[in-house]
Enzyme design. Structure first.
Site, PDB file in Angstrom:
ATOM      1  CB  SER A 211      39.053  45.068  42.168  1.00 47.14           C
ATOM      2  OG  SER A 211      40.199  44.868  42.946  1.00 47.14           O
ATOM      3  CG  ASP A 337      40.471  37.923  39.443  1.00 42.70           C
ATOM      4  OD1 ASP A 337      40.726  39.013  38.893  1.00 42.70           O
ATOM      5  OD2 ASP A 337      39.320  37.528  39.682  1.00 42.70           O
ATOM      6  CG  HIS A 452      42.635  41.986  39.710  1.00 46.91           C
ATOM      7  ND1 HIS A 452      41.539  41.326  40.195  1.00 46.91           N
ATOM      8  CD2 HIS A 452      42.674  43.176  40.349  1.00 46.91           C
ATOM      9  CE1 HIS A 452      40.945  42.088  41.095  1.00 46.91           C
ATOM     10  NE2 HIS A 452      41.609  43.218  41.220  1.00 46.91           N
TER      11      HIS A 452
END
Ligand SMILES: *[C@@H]1O[C@H](CO)[C@@H](O)[C@H](O)[C@H]1NC(C)=O
Ligand SMILES: *[C@@H]1O[C@H](CO)[C@@H](O)[C@H](O)[C@H]1NC(C)=O
Ligand SMILES: *[C@@H]1O[C@H](CO)[C@@H](O)[C@H](O)[C@H]1NC(C)=O
Length: 556
Positions: A211, A337, A452
């Site tokens: 991330s 995601d 995610h």
């Protein structure tokens, strides 16, 4: 003699059966001593927690070298996170004194030498997070133990400043920004200078992150500051080209934060002079995120992020790929995601009762394409709904929302990055993946893939650390990912190294953009190519051909 001899042999056996340990290690700042954890016959792990890699940072100042210490520093406890808002954003946690790192060194019967090193950069939207990660029953998410043990590598995790104190910028010399990125670099450079004393090879450093940590990995290898320091890199769900990774117009957000704490906003010299003497807790709280009730997609609220400062990031990231020409690079995404963000932008998404309408899809695309206006939104809508038919199922509409958000925030910028990396590479190799293990989060709808951050538990070996919480198939994925990741750290090729892999992962080239689909059933059929080409083409070419009608950068 008989029994005495047996006893003697036993004692000798016990002595030789215990693994080696580093003991106290001399670093540039002084001696540090960690803890040795026994892992079985001829196997142990030296763990160093909370080694300072820089002095406690000055507010809105770049990190400086640590002055050092005398005697032996006990490195046995994790240090605090950098000062940040809590997840509910109702208070703060952590400390301004936070520039510390942690090291895991696997040991056998002899003290390890020349091991490859993997340096982890945590995620959290540049707003939250810490080097050791969340703690569940004394099991830290980012513990390097499983990776180090299984892959025979040294793992290092680095703290860096986040939120206002890490990324506020006035866009001029009064606050150039990128404090958190400079911290990351200071940590990586410390590893390069000191890791040999821990048994590491300073010329075999791989950085990896997820991330915001993944976008940081991408930015670090594009920055000229890391030339010759980093050998390899792995980006998991985020790159410098992600629309949330760079704020191209940071001043309005700096002014908004200053205003909230009562500082002048019309003169950036005065603004920063005031912020420097304001309670850092108040400055941190003022950098909170508008999560709900925004009329815009959440991506446009993520404003406390890296900036193009003309120095650490000298230019638009797209123009910096020559700096990574000798870096071996793995980059990939989770197939859903965008789901985490889509659930905020389109609240009906996860409801079994509420339907998500075609109009919701249209509105989301309007928000994502706001820079280019209605024409771009219409073109995007046509593309995303082209296979809908006359009456799309509820599930089709919902997965379209997730696809659009995944493409825009993660997948397309990652593909663009892979093409640029492969194009500019000299000795650097390029590998692409999509992680699509179905979600383990029980409340999610049945169509859920990998949301995610769901890759993290496997990369950090949690199915082995806490086996009761997982099934054997989860241990398979974890074993595969650790094998590919650590082989890559050893050789620059995920297929070659200490561990065997279930299928040969081919390089990504611009003529053959191949990628590996990662789940518990990897075999030769998991090698695919040309990921979502029409969508990559829309966002990287068609979208930019429309005239710009609005400001695209994040402003709160
Ligand atoms: C890095 O590690 C590999 C494999 O362990 C080794 O062959 C190589 O000499 C090391 N150093 C460099 C600079 O590649
Ligand atoms: C700051 O600038 C704004 C807009 O230019 C203006 O309205 C405001 O009066 C100024 N404030 C001060 C304190 O000068
Ligand atoms: C901003 O404030 C500083 C310090 O008070 C002053 O020296 C400078 O002239 C001011 N700049 C402008 C453009 O007014």
């Amino acid at each position: 003699m008989g029994s005495l001899g047996t006893l003697l042999v036993c004692v000798l056996c016990l002595a030789c059966a215990s693994a080696a340990s580093l003991g106290a290690v001399l670093t540039e700042g002084g001696m540090v001593e960690g803890k040795n954890i026994n892992k079985g016959l001829f196997s142990s792990m030296d763990v160093f927690k909370g080694i300072p890699f820089a002095a406690p940072p000055g507010r809105f100042q770049y990190p400086k070298p640590h002055p050092g210490w005398s005697g032996v520093l006990k490195a046995t406890e994790f240090q605090k996170r950098c000062l940040q808002v809590t997840l509910t954003q109702t208070s703060t946690r952590g400390s301004e004194d936070c520039l510390y790192l942690n090291i895991w060194v696997p040991q056998g019967s002899k003290v390890s030498t020349g091991l490859p090193v993997m340096v982890y950069l945590f995620g959290g939207g540049f707003l939250v997070g810490g080097a050791q990660g969340a703690n569940f029953m004394d099991n830290y998410l980012y513990s390097g133990e499983e990776i180090a043990d299984r892959g025979k590598v040294i793992v290092v995790s680095v703290n860096y400043r986040v939120g206002s104190l890490g990324f506020l910028s006035t866009g001029d010399a009064n606050a150039p920004g990128n404090y958190g990125l400079r911290d990351q670099h200071a940590g990586i450079a410390w590893v390069h200078r000191n890791i040999r004393a821990f048994g590491g090879d300073p010329d075999n450093i791989t950085i990896f992150g997820e991330s915001a940590g993944s976008a940081s990995v991408s930015l670090q290898i594009l920055s000229p500051y890391n030339k010759g320091i980093i050998r390899r890199a792995i980006s998991q769900s985020g790159v410098a080209l992600s629309p949330w990774a760079i704020n191209k117009n940071p001043l309005p957000l700096a002014q908004k934060i200053a205003q909230k704490v009562g500082c002048p906003i019309n003169n950036t010299t005065q603004l920063m002079a005031c912020l420097r003497i304001t309670d850092p807790v108040a400055v941190t709280m003022a950098g909170d995120l508008l999560l709900f009730g925004s009329t815009e997609p959440i991506v446009w609220n993520l404003g406390l992020s890296p900036v193009i400062d003309g120095d650490f990031i000298p230019d638009d990231p797209g123009n910096l790929f020559h700096n990574a020409e000798d870096i071996d690079y793995i980059a990939g995404v989770n197939n859903m995601d965008g789901h985490l963000f889509a659930g905020i932008d389109v609240p009906s998404l996860n409801s079994n009762l509420l339907e998500t309408s075609p109009e919701d899809v249209k509105n989301l695309l309007r928000g994502l394409t706001k820079e280019k206006g209605e024409q771009a939104a219409n073109a995007a809508y046509g593309l995303y709904t082209r296979n809908w038919g006359a009456s799309p199922s509820k599930e089709t509409v919902k997965t379209t929302v997730v696809d659009a958000e995944t493409d825009f925030l993660f997948l397309v910028p990652t593909q663009a990055t892979l093409y640029l990396h492969a194009e500019k590479a000299k000795t650097g190799k390029t590998y692409s993946y999509v992680f699509n293990m179905p979600s383990r989060i029980p409340v999610f709808p049945s169509w859920m893939g990998a949301d995610h951050a769901e890759d993290l538990q496997y990369v950090f070996g949690k199915p082995f650390t806490t086996p009761l919480a997982y099934f054997p198939r989860h241990r398979d994925v974890s074993r595969y990912m650790i094998a590919y990741w650590t082989n890559f750290a050893h050789t620059g090729n995920p297929n070659k190294g200490e561990s065997s892999v279930p299928a040969t992962w081919p390089q990504f080239t611009n003529l053959q953009p191949q990628y590996l689909e990662i789940n518990n059933k990897i075999n030769q059929n998991s090698i695919k190519n040309s990921l979502r080409i029409p969508f990559v083409q829309y966002w990287t070419i068609t979208f930019h051909s429309f005239p710009t009608v609005a400001n695209s950068t994040a402003e709160q």
